[in-house]
Motif scaffolding. Structure first.
Motif, short mmCIF file in Angstrom:
data_model
loop_
_atom_site.label_atom_id
_atom_site.label_comp_id
_atom_site.label_asym_id
_atom_site.label_seq_id
_atom_site.Cartn_x
_atom_site.Cartn_y
_atom_site.Cartn_z
N ARG A 184 0.84 -1.21 0.00
CA ARG A 184 0.00 0.00 0.00
C ARG A 184 0.87 1.26 0.00
O ARG A 184 0.62 2.21 -0.73
N ILE A 185 1.87 1.28 0.85
CA ILE A 185 2.73 2.45 0.97
C ILE A 185 3.53 2.66 -0.31
O ILE A 185 3.61 3.79 -0.83
N PHE A 186 4.08 1.60 -0.85
CA PHE A 186 4.91 1.74 -2.05
C PHE A 186 4.07 2.08 -3.29
O PHE A 186 4.53 2.82 -4.16
N THR A 187 2.84 1.57 -3.38
CA THR A 187 2.01 1.95 -4.53
C THR A 187 1.56 3.41 -4.40
O THR A 187 1.43 4.10 -5.42
N PHE A 188 1.36 3.90 -3.18
CA PHE A 188 1.09 5.33 -3.00
C PHE A 188 2.28 6.14 -3.49
O PHE A 188 2.12 7.17 -4.17
N ARG A 189 3.47 5.69 -3.17
CA ARG A 189 4.67 6.38 -3.64
C ARG A 189 4.72 6.36 -5.16
O ARG A 189 5.03 7.40 -5.79
N ALA A 190 4.45 5.21 -5.76
CA ALA A 190 4.47 5.10 -7.22
C ALA A 190 3.47 6.07 -7.85
O ALA A 190 3.79 6.78 -8.81
N LEU A 191 2.26 6.11 -7.32
CA LEU A 191 1.24 7.03 -7.83
C LEU A 191 1.71 8.48 -7.68
O LEU A 191 1.61 9.28 -8.62
N SER A 192 2.23 8.82 -6.51
CA SER A 192 2.69 10.18 -6.26
C SER A 192 3.76 10.59 -7.25
O SER A 192 3.70 11.68 -7.84
N PHE A 193 4.72 9.73 -7.47
CA PHE A 193 5.84 10.09 -8.35
C PHE A 193 5.41 10.07 -9.82
O PHE A 193 5.89 10.88 -10.62
N ALA A 194 4.51 9.17 -10.18
CA ALA A 194 4.01 9.15 -11.56
C ALA A 194 3.29 10.45 -11.88
O ALA A 194 3.30 10.91 -13.02
#
Length: 171
Positions: free
Chosen positions: A73-83
């Motif tokens: 969950r945390i890493f996919t939030f990071r991926a979304l944020s950076f994308a």
């Protein structure tokens, strides 16, 4: 794109272990295949083992699965944020505090597996929505730069790592 196309400036060297365990598939296929493999592995573990910890102070299998879920969950939030080209540095998280407060041991095996499966399907959909340009975006989390595509490989390798730990220390 495969993990072999990653540049060393796309992730902290701490994550190399997970990237090495990510396999040879591209990010999307890796997430799909890994999700199926992890589900089959976890489903095969007898229910009575889920409350087992191999040593004092170590996580139970339930807590370990919750850790995998929380991390994804945390890493996919990071991926979304950076994308989406987020410029704000994102904080880290204390995995031990998360495990301690998760109440994972009160949950059933099926509850954890249902959440894992739903989350992985959502993660796949998210990564499928990213363009090639989005996958190359780099942001900062836990005081380190990381790319969206590196996050995908880290997720796969992180789960492979924990399945290996379960196999070696819990079963």
């Amino acid at each position: 794109m495969t993990k072999y196309q990653l540049n060393t400036n796309e992730y902290n060297p701490y994550f190399q272990t997970y990237i090495d365990k990510a396999g040879d598939l591209n990010v999307i296929e890796g997430l799909k295949q890994n999700g199926l493999t992890v589900m089959a592995f976890l489903e095969a573990i007898p229910e009575e083992k889920y409350d087992y910890a191999y040593a004092q102070g170590k996580w139970t299998i339930k807590e370990l699965i919750q850790h995998v879920i929380d991390t994804e969950r945390i890493f996919t939030f990071r991926a979304l944020s950076f994308a989406r080209k987020e410029n704000t540095a994102l904080s880290g998280f204390d995995e031990n505090e998360y495990a301690k407060t998760s109440q994972a041991n009160r949950r059933s095996k099926q509850s954890l597996l249902n959440e894992y499966k739903a989350l992985r399907l959502a993660s796949i959909a998210l990564f499928e929505s990213f363009t090639d340009d989005m996958m190359l975006q780099i942001g900062n989390a836990s005081n380190s730069d990381i790319s969206v595509r590196a996050i995908g490989f880290i997720l796969v390798g992180h789960e492979n790592h924990h399945c290996q730990i379960i196999q070696e220390r819990y079963l």
